[in-house]
Design a protein around this motif. Structure first.
Motif, PDB file in Angstrom:
ATOM      1  N   UNK A  11       0.708  -1.360  -0.035  1.00 19.88           N
ATOM      2  CA  UNK A  11      -0.149   0.161  -0.079  1.00 19.88           C
ATOM      3  C   UNK A  11       0.697   1.238   0.135  1.00 19.88           C
ATOM      4  N   UNK A  12       0.519   2.352  -0.929  1.00 18.48           N
ATOM      5  CA  UNK A  12       1.319   3.496  -1.047  1.00 18.48           C
ATOM      6  C   UNK A  12       0.276   4.511  -1.094  1.00 18.48           C
ATOM      7  N   UNK A  13       0.754   5.950  -0.590  1.00 18.40           N
ATOM      8  CA  UNK A  13      -0.168   7.007  -0.706  1.00 18.40           C
ATOM      9  C   UNK A  13       0.166   7.567  -2.078  1.00 18.40           C
ATOM     10  N   UNK A  14      -0.923   8.223  -2.590  1.00 15.20           N
ATOM     11  CA  UNK A  14      -0.586   8.991  -3.725  1.00 15.20           C
ATOM     12  C   UNK A  14       0.542  10.012  -3.590  1.00 15.20           C
ATOM     13  N   UNK A  15       1.554   9.804  -4.783  1.00 14.40           N
ATOM     14  CA  UNK A  15       2.640  10.596  -4.660  1.00 14.40           C
ATOM     15  C   UNK A  15       3.840  10.017  -3.954  1.00 14.40           C
ATOM     16  N   UNK A  85       3.314   7.858  -7.387  1.00 19.78           N
ATOM     17  CA  UNK A  85       2.268   6.804  -7.770  1.00 19.78           C
ATOM     18  C   UNK A  85       0.833   7.631  -7.605  1.00 19.78           C
ATOM     19  N   UNK A  86      -0.050   6.952  -8.485  1.00 21.55           N
ATOM     20  CA  UNK A  86      -1.277   7.537  -8.599  1.00 21.55           C
ATOM     21  C   UNK A  86      -2.275   6.475  -8.274  1.00 21.55           C
ATOM     22  N   UNK A  87      -3.541   6.749  -7.959  1.00 19.33           N
ATOM     23  CA  UNK A  87      -4.517   5.720  -7.629  1.00 19.33           C
ATOM     24  C   UNK A  87      -4.797   4.924  -8.697  1.00 19.33           C
ATOM     25  N   UNK A 110       0.429  -7.616  -5.394  1.00 20.67           N
ATOM     26  CA  UNK A 110      -0.518  -6.267  -5.312  1.00 20.67           C
ATOM     27  C   UNK A 110       0.295  -5.065  -5.003  1.00 20.67           C
ATOM     28  N   UNK A 111      -0.226  -3.951  -5.747  1.00 18.65           N
ATOM     29  CA  UNK A 111       0.372  -2.673  -5.276  1.00 18.65           C
ATOM     30  C   UNK A 111      -1.153  -1.547  -5.533  1.00 18.65           C
ATOM     31  N   UNK A 112      -1.383  -1.227  -4.326  1.00 20.50           N
ATOM     32  CA  UNK A 112      -2.663  -0.609  -4.033  1.00 20.50           C
ATOM     33  C   UNK A 112      -2.077   1.042  -3.786  1.00 20.50           C
ATOM     34  N   UNK A 113      -2.766   2.220  -4.433  1.00 18.64           N
ATOM     35  CA  UNK A 113      -2.405   3.274  -4.143  1.00 18.64           C
ATOM     36  C   UNK A 113      -3.719   4.012  -3.660  1.00 18.64           C
ATOM     37  N   UNK A 114      -3.854   4.490  -2.232  1.00 14.90           N
ATOM     38  CA  UNK A 114      -4.812   5.178  -1.829  1.00 14.90           C
ATOM     39  C   UNK A 114      -4.365   5.737  -0.672  1.00 14.90           C
TER      40      UNK A 114
END
Length: 115
Positions: A11-15, A85-87, A110-114
């Motif tokens: 999981x990563x945050x936008x940017x 990173x972008x959603x 899995x890569x989740x950007x949120x």
């Protein structure tokens, strides 16, 4: 036969940034064209980036300037550095190895950007 094992998703945050790794078995890794693909829910699997045996790289327009593919033949490993990173980058990312008409795939990460 090549076995591919991806790691580094999450999981990563936008940017934010993530770095994916793909470790390959076998002694002729340097001969393979290696690539990262991704598949979002309900969508087809698309090429993200590709690196040839010469080191020449190709990146999809959607990730140019943000993602970078690289390979370390001594470690039988490829990487995907993902920045800004972008959603819409949310997907399962798959490692691919291609040689003489044969394709091999990893199990995906899995890569989740949120936020």
């Amino acid at each position: 036969q090549v076995q591919l094992v991806e790691s580094g998703g999450g999981l990563a945050q936008p940017g934010g940034s993530l770095k994916l790794s793909c470790a390959a078995s076998g002694s002729i890794f340097s001969l393979y064209v290696m690539a990262w693909y991704r598949q979002a829910p309900g969508k087809q699997r698309d090429l993200v980036a590709q690196i040839h045996t010469s080191g020449i790289t190709v990146h999809a327009d959607s990730v140019k300037g943000r993602f970078t593919i690289s390979r370390d033949n001594a470690k039988n490993t490829i990487y995907l550095q993902m920045n800004s990173l972008k959603p819409e980058d949310t997907a399962i990312y798959y490692c691919n190895a291609a040689l003489m008409g044969k394709d091999y795939w990893g199990q995906g990460t899995q890569v989740t950007v949120s936020s």
